[in-house]
Design an enzyme around this catalytic site. Structure first.
Site, mmCIF file in Angstrom:
data_model
loop_
_atom_site.group_PDB
_atom_site.id
_atom_site.type_symbol
_atom_site.label_atom_id
_atom_site.label_comp_id
_atom_site.label_asym_id
_atom_site.label_seq_id
_atom_site.Cartn_x
_atom_site.Cartn_y
_atom_site.Cartn_z
ATOM 1 C CB CYS A 118 -0.914 0.030 1.211
ATOM 2 S SG CYS A 118 -1.994 -1.393 1.317
ATOM 3 C CG HIS A 136 -2.722 3.492 3.481
ATOM 4 N ND1 HIS A 136 -3.432 3.336 2.309
ATOM 5 C CD2 HIS A 136 -2.611 2.244 4.025
ATOM 6 C CE1 HIS A 136 -3.732 2.057 2.155
ATOM 7 N NE2 HIS A 136 -3.256 1.374 3.186
ATOM 8 C CG ASN A 139 -6.478 -0.464 2.282
ATOM 9 O OD1 ASN A 139 -5.895 0.077 1.351
ATOM 10 N ND2 ASN A 139 -5.864 -1.129 3.249
HETATM 11 O O1 UT7 Z 1 -3.185 -1.203 3.999
HETATM 12 C C1 UT7 Z 1 -2.593 -2.240 4.667
HETATM 13 C C2 UT7 Z 1 -3.661 -3.238 4.920
HETATM 14 N N1 UT7 Z 1 -3.878 -3.459 6.284
HETATM 15 C C3 UT7 Z 1 -4.911 -2.961 6.981
HETATM 16 O O2 UT7 Z 1 -5.588 -2.106 6.593
HETATM 17 C C4 UT7 Z 1 -5.174 -3.663 8.282
HETATM 18 C C5 UT7 Z 1 -5.001 -2.968 9.514
HETATM 19 N N2 UT7 Z 1 -5.815 -3.681 10.492
HETATM 20 C C6 UT7 Z 1 -7.089 -3.328 10.766
HETATM 21 O O3 UT7 Z 1 -7.580 -2.372 10.208
HETATM 22 C C7 UT7 Z 1 -7.836 -4.084 11.836
HETATM 23 O O4 UT7 Z 1 -6.979 -4.992 12.488
HETATM 24 C C8 UT7 Z 1 -9.081 -4.864 11.291
HETATM 25 C C9 UT7 Z 1 -10.151 -3.870 10.879
HETATM 26 C C10 UT7 Z 1 -8.665 -5.713 10.115
HETATM 27 C C11 UT7 Z 1 -9.662 -5.752 12.383
HETATM 28 O O5 UT7 Z 1 -9.964 -5.003 13.528
HETATM 29 P P1 UT7 Z 1 -9.500 -5.541 14.968
HETATM 30 O O6 UT7 Z 1 -10.025 -4.589 15.954
HETATM 31 O O7 UT7 Z 1 -8.017 -5.732 14.894
HETATM 32 O O8 UT7 Z 1 -10.284 -6.902 15.075
HETATM 33 P P2 UT7 Z 1 -9.734 -8.388 15.246
HETATM 34 O O9 UT7 Z 1 -8.992 -8.825 14.043
HETATM 35 O O10 UT7 Z 1 -9.048 -8.478 16.568
HETATM 36 O O11 UT7 Z 1 -11.103 -9.193 15.302
HETATM 37 C C12 UT7 Z 1 -12.061 -8.941 16.313
HETATM 38 C C13 UT7 Z 1 -13.257 -9.842 16.097
HETATM 39 C C14 UT7 Z 1 -12.919 -11.317 15.824
HETATM 40 O O12 UT7 Z 1 -13.871 -12.096 16.506
HETATM 41 P P3 UT7 Z 1 -13.476 -12.834 17.873
HETATM 42 O O13 UT7 Z 1 -12.373 -13.764 17.514
HETATM 43 O O14 UT7 Z 1 -13.065 -11.753 18.819
HETATM 44 O O15 UT7 Z 1 -14.762 -13.506 18.245
HETATM 45 C C15 UT7 Z 1 -13.159 -11.449 14.335
HETATM 46 O O16 UT7 Z 1 -13.549 -12.764 13.971
HETATM 47 O O17 UT7 Z 1 -14.024 -9.391 14.972
HETATM 48 C C16 UT7 Z 1 -14.314 -10.512 14.116
HETATM 49 N N3 UT7 Z 1 -14.411 -10.033 12.746
HETATM 50 C C17 UT7 Z 1 -15.558 -9.652 12.169
HETATM 51 N N4 UT7 Z 1 -16.807 -9.572 12.640
HETATM 52 C C18 UT7 Z 1 -17.752 -9.119 11.810
HETATM 53 C C19 UT7 Z 1 -13.403 -9.915 11.842
HETATM 54 N N5 UT7 Z 1 -13.898 -9.452 10.680
HETATM 55 C C20 UT7 Z 1 -15.225 -9.268 10.864
HETATM 56 C C21 UT7 Z 1 -16.255 -8.806 10.026
HETATM 57 N N6 UT7 Z 1 -17.497 -8.740 10.535
HETATM 58 N N7 UT7 Z 1 -16.047 -8.416 8.765
#
Ligand code: UT7
Length: 333
Positions: free
Chosen positions: A118, A257, A287
């Site tokens: 990115c 970004h 993104n």
């Molecule tokens: O440009 C470079 C690319 N990289 C990025 O943009 C990524 C940067 N990272 C992020 O933006 C964040 O880490 C995310 C938005 C991807 C995720 O947010 P988070 O606060 O880090 O959530 P997490 O990965 O810790 O997941 C929390 C929960 C999980 O459930 P459990 O295990 O706590 O029960 C996931 O399974 O949210 C769940 N989850 C979802 N729930 C509903 C993950 N994706 C989804 C979804 N809808 N789409």
């Protein structure tokens, strides 16, 4: 850094293109186990654009490039170099930059693709800057473009809700006053496993198995990348500000970004900036990887958020892991 520069270089035109088709969070609710509420609160994204079936990265690059050239008042045949940053080129080779060089009729331009996740567009601007600063070239077109919808695993809600398609472009040229002031390019290759598309290269060529195992799509350890992004966006921005001989109080506008509103907010706070000084369009596009800062810069210009003389910081992070930041002074009226 600036005492080594031979010529001042500025961005003299910008352009962008996004596909017409909108995919909303509500649409995604019907496709997978997710909710508008989760996506909005965790990322700030409301909708994203999806390319037509017959539309590719070079098509969108071409459209963005045409607009940037028109904005700059530069004819394609005046271009000396075309750099396209993308993780989703039309194909492994030839380079997407060569495809648009032909289509634009930029007959004398050299052309190559650059891949820095990115961070690609900001890397591309930094590279283009060097060619113009040294006097080797006068007009360089830098494009950031992605068709990420083609490499999304629609069965993986962790990543499928985050990404969108689009393209942005900028034209670099020598200018009278200082334009680009400083840059920082960074890499932390030990984080490569955190964000990748594993198959289709020389390590794991395409096979029936790689297709079955969905290894031709994005894999991301989101939370790890998130922690890296929160740290690096602020740090890299502060370093380019310092390298430019400025302090954070001198920054008039911040174009980060567009990955996650929480990442943007933490960088904004680190720089002590109010929300009005930060460009955000991830609610509309999600993104778009290499295209993200390119589209954001163009929209910020077209929405008159930036004025001549403003000090601006561009910053990005992504697969690699990489990061890139630029401090610049806006030189256009
Ligand atoms: O440009 C470079 C690319 N990289 C990025 O943009 C990524 C940067 N990272 C992020 O933006 C964040 O880490 C995310 C938005 C991807 C995720 O947010 P988070 O606060 O880090 O959530 P997490 O990965 O810790 O997941 C929390 C929960 C999980 O459930 P459990 O295990 O706590 O029960 C996931 O399974 O949210 C769940 N989850 C979802 N729930 C509903 C993950 N994706 C989804 C979804 N809808 N789409």
């Amino acid at each position: 850094m600036s005492e080594k520069i031979v010529r001042n270089v500025g961005i003299i035109g910008t352009g962008s293109y996004v596909p017409e088709k909108i995919l909303t969070n509500k649409d995604l609710e019907n496709m997978m186990d997710t909710s508008d509420e989760w996506i909005t609160t965790r990322t700030g994204i409301k909708e994203r654009r999806i390319a037509r079936e017959d539309e590719s990265t070079s098509d969108m690059s071409y459209e963005a490039a045409l607009k940037a050239l028109e904005d700059a008042g530069v004819k394609p045949e005046e271009l000396d170099l075309i750099i396209v940053a993308s993780v989703t080129p039309d194909m492994a080779f030839p380079a997407t930059a060569c495809l648009i060089q032909d289509r634009l009729g930029a007959k004398k331009a050299g052309a190559f693709d650059l891949e820095a996740g990115c961070s690609g567009f900001v890397y591309g601007l930094s590279v283009g800057w060097q060619f113009v600063a040294t006097g080797l070239y006068d007009k360089v077109l830098v494009v950031g473009a992605e068709t990420l919808s083609r490499i999304i695993n629609w069965d993986d809600r962790n990543t499928a809700v985050l990404f969108g398609d689009g393209a942005g472009a900028a034209v670099l040229a020598p200018v009278d006053e200082p334009g680009i002031l400083s840059c920082e390019l960074g890499s932390r290759g030990d984080g490569g496993e955190l964000l990748k598309m594993e198959a289709g290269g020389s390590r794991t060529p395409a096979s029936l198995d790689t297709v079955r195992q969905k290894k031709h799509s994005i894999y991301m350890a989101g939370n790890e990348v998130y922690k890296f992004a929160v740290r690096i966006m602020g740090e890299a921005s502060l370093r380019v500000i310092e390298k430019a001989g400025l302090s954070k109080e001198d920054i008039d506008y911040f174009i980060p970004h567009q990955a996650n509103i929480r990442i943007i907010d933490s960088a904004r706070k680190r720089l002590g900036l109010p929300k009005e000084k930060v460009f955000v369009n991830l609610d509309k596009y999600g993104n778009t990887s290499s295209a993200s800062v390119a589209i954001a810069l163009d929209e910020a210009v077209k929405e008159n958020k930036i004025s001549k003389g403003d000090n601006i910081v561009l910053v990005s992070f992504g697969a690699g892991l990489t990061w890139a930041a630029i401090a610049l002074r806006w030189i256009k009226e």
